[in-house]
Design a protein around this motif. Structure first.
Motif, mmCIF file in Angstrom:
data_model
loop_
_atom_site.group_PDB
_atom_site.id
_atom_site.type_symbol
_atom_site.label_atom_id
_atom_site.label_comp_id
_atom_site.label_asym_id
_atom_site.label_seq_id
_atom_site.Cartn_x
_atom_site.Cartn_y
_atom_site.Cartn_z
ATOM 1 N N SER B 236 0.822 -1.212 0.000
ATOM 2 C CA SER B 236 0.000 0.000 0.000
ATOM 3 C C SER B 236 0.856 1.263 0.000
ATOM 4 N N ALA B 237 0.216 2.369 -0.376
ATOM 5 C CA ALA B 237 0.953 3.616 -0.574
ATOM 6 C C ALA B 237 1.488 4.166 0.743
ATOM 7 N N TRP B 238 0.690 4.061 1.831
ATOM 8 C CA TRP B 238 1.130 4.710 3.073
ATOM 9 C C TRP B 238 2.377 4.063 3.637
ATOM 10 N N ARG B 240 4.822 2.879 1.871
ATOM 11 C CA ARG B 240 5.942 3.444 1.125
ATOM 12 C C ARG B 240 6.289 4.830 1.698
ATOM 13 N N GLU B 241 5.234 5.620 1.992
ATOM 14 C CA GLU B 241 5.455 6.941 2.584
ATOM 15 C C GLU B 241 6.217 6.826 3.899
#
Lengths: 224, 246
Positions: B236-238, B240-241
């Protein structure tokens, strides 16, 4: 024919179709028992003292030989999926299956243990107590190993995992059975302990099939 | 109020951020409590009239043994939450608790055997408490093994939950049967129902250490839950953040 009747007939046919699976545990038991005097000593007094415990452990291991196979074939060829479509609750089918397993694989094994008892010169009264403990304890052991088999159905053929996971839970059964055997060898009253052992088996045989049912349903892919 | 908390707890990102803060608080409090309790226990508490100074390992052994069992119960609570509310976070908790619980069990057995040598003259006896602790360790190990053997994480979580619940019903039976079988170990140091048999200068530092180790366990569980969450949500994107941020 009722579902139960057909179920029992099918299980019997499966046993007859694979006589190897039927005889292997007995073969294993006798073989392990014949190794005991070789490893320990041929002294019959010494053997008689530890014989009953050795037979108990060897029987336990022999039981576990087939345990992983309990549901695997039915799982692979899709029979377990059919179980969900019977108009019977899943835990009832599990009870039937476990009863068949106990009757066709475990009871014959118990019937061989007197031979093992003679090989280790176990006294007669201890041998009788041993037979009773095995008959009372094996339903619980069968249920526990069934849960191990059901939980590990989803894994690739790693047969030993179910056993490793479940074996610690066998401890109370083994302790109670060993207590019966110690008391039998010094001639004191074994009935209270036998009652506890029976109670444990009854509790296991009534509650664990529910858990086994949930575990099977998980692996079949239905909702739990 | 309503059900908002339920959705928040179901969100891995929300929990990841919150748990980070809790983890720091637990860590600092644990450090402070352990410093006070251990120094007091090792340096200032009176020596035992029978065991002399060797009893002082109690300030590690008792809290750790306490937690080894408490964490199993916590795992059982997680298992129930997983089954009743299907909350994925409970599964993450179970995974973390199994590993931390196993660690505490090993530490309890290890510190116990170090204590056993001067007191009983041997590292290991087949005593009731030791044996049931050993069995508890095998149960933890079985859970870790079962989870690692099943590829599908949902399936693994539910299978472990079944095993945890069967185990928690069995643990008291195992405990009592083993106790009946053989008992050499001294009785429990702390009981909720009775006043401790030792003087306050001995048991107050023990209590402080007990709280301290509870916080250590919370710290470890939160840390390992956060790692598990990162692993499970790695697509998921978060995540990676977060990884780029830290």
């Amino acid at each position: 024919m009722s579902v139960e009747h057909r179920f029992l007939v099918r299980e019997l046919k499966l046993v007859l179709a694979r006589p190897g699976d039927f005889f292997k545990p007995m073969w294993f038991l006798i073989l392990v028992i014949s190794m005991v005097p070789l490893a320990l000593s041929p002294d019959s007094k010494l053997l008689g003292e530890i014989g009953s415990a050795m037979i108990w452990v060897a029987t336990l291991l022999a039981l576990l030989l087939n345990a992983d196979q309990l549901f695997r074939d039915d799982f692979v060829d899709g029979v377990l999926e059919q179980w969900l479509f019977f108009n019977r609750p899943l835990f009832w089918l599990v009870i039937l299956k476990l009863f068949c397993h106990w009757l066709f694989y475990v009871v014959p094994l118990i019937l061989v243990t007197p031979l093992a008892g003679m090989m280790l010169s176990v006294p007669n009264d201890v041998m009788i107590a041993l037979l009773v403990t095995l008959l009372l304890a094996t339903p619980a052991l069968t249920c526990f190993s069934a849960l191990g088999a059901a939980l590990t159905l989803g894994t690739a053929r790693s047969g030993i995992l179910g056993v490793l996971v479940m074996l610690p839970l066998f401890a109370p059964v083994i302790i109670l059975a060993a207590g019966v055997l110690t008391r039998a060898s010094d001639g004191s009253d074994i009935l209270p302990l036998l009652a506890l052992l029976g109670a444990f088996s009854i509790a296991a045989a009534t509650l664990l099939p529910l858990a086994v049912g949930v575990a099977l349903r998980l692996n079949i892919g239905g909702s739990s | 109020m309503g059900w908002r908390w339920f959705h928040e707890w179901g969100s891995p990102k929300w929990f990841y951020d919150r748990a980070g803060r809790w983890q720091r608080v637990c860590g600092f409090l644990a450090l402070a409590l352990l410093l006070v309790g251990t120094l007091w226990g090792l340096g200032f508490a009176p020596a035992d009239y029978q065991q002399g100074n060797s009893y002082r390992i109690i300030y590690l052994h008792v809290p750790v043994a306490f937690l080894a069992q408490a964490l199993y119960v916590a795992m059982a609570v997680c298992a129930i939450v997983l089954f009743v509310w299907k909350m994925k976070l409970a599964d993450v908790g179970m995974q973390a608790l199994a590993v931390v619980g196993f660690g505490f069990t090993v530490l309890a057995l290890f510190s116990g055997s170090i204590w056993g040598k001067p007191t009983w003259g041997t590292y290991w006896v087949w005593d009731a408490r030791l044996t049931s602790m050993l069995i508890l360790g095998f149960l933890y190990l079985g859970l870790i093994g079962l989870r690692s053997a099943i590829k599908n994480p949902d399936l693994a979580g539910k299978a472990c939950a079944i095993l945890v619940l069967v185990g928690v019903v069995n643990l008291p039976i195992i405990k009592y049967s083993v106790e009946w079988w053989s008992a050499l170990h001294q009785p429990a140091s702390f009981k909720l129902t009775e006043k401790p048999a030792m003087p306050a200068s001995m048991w107050v530092p023990l209590l402080i250490n007990l709280l301290g180790y509870y916080l250590v366990a919370a710290y470890l569980v939160l840390a390992s839950m956060r790692t598990v969450i990162l692993d499970r949500e790695r697509g998921s994107a978060w995540v990676r953040e977060v990884i780029e941020r830290d």
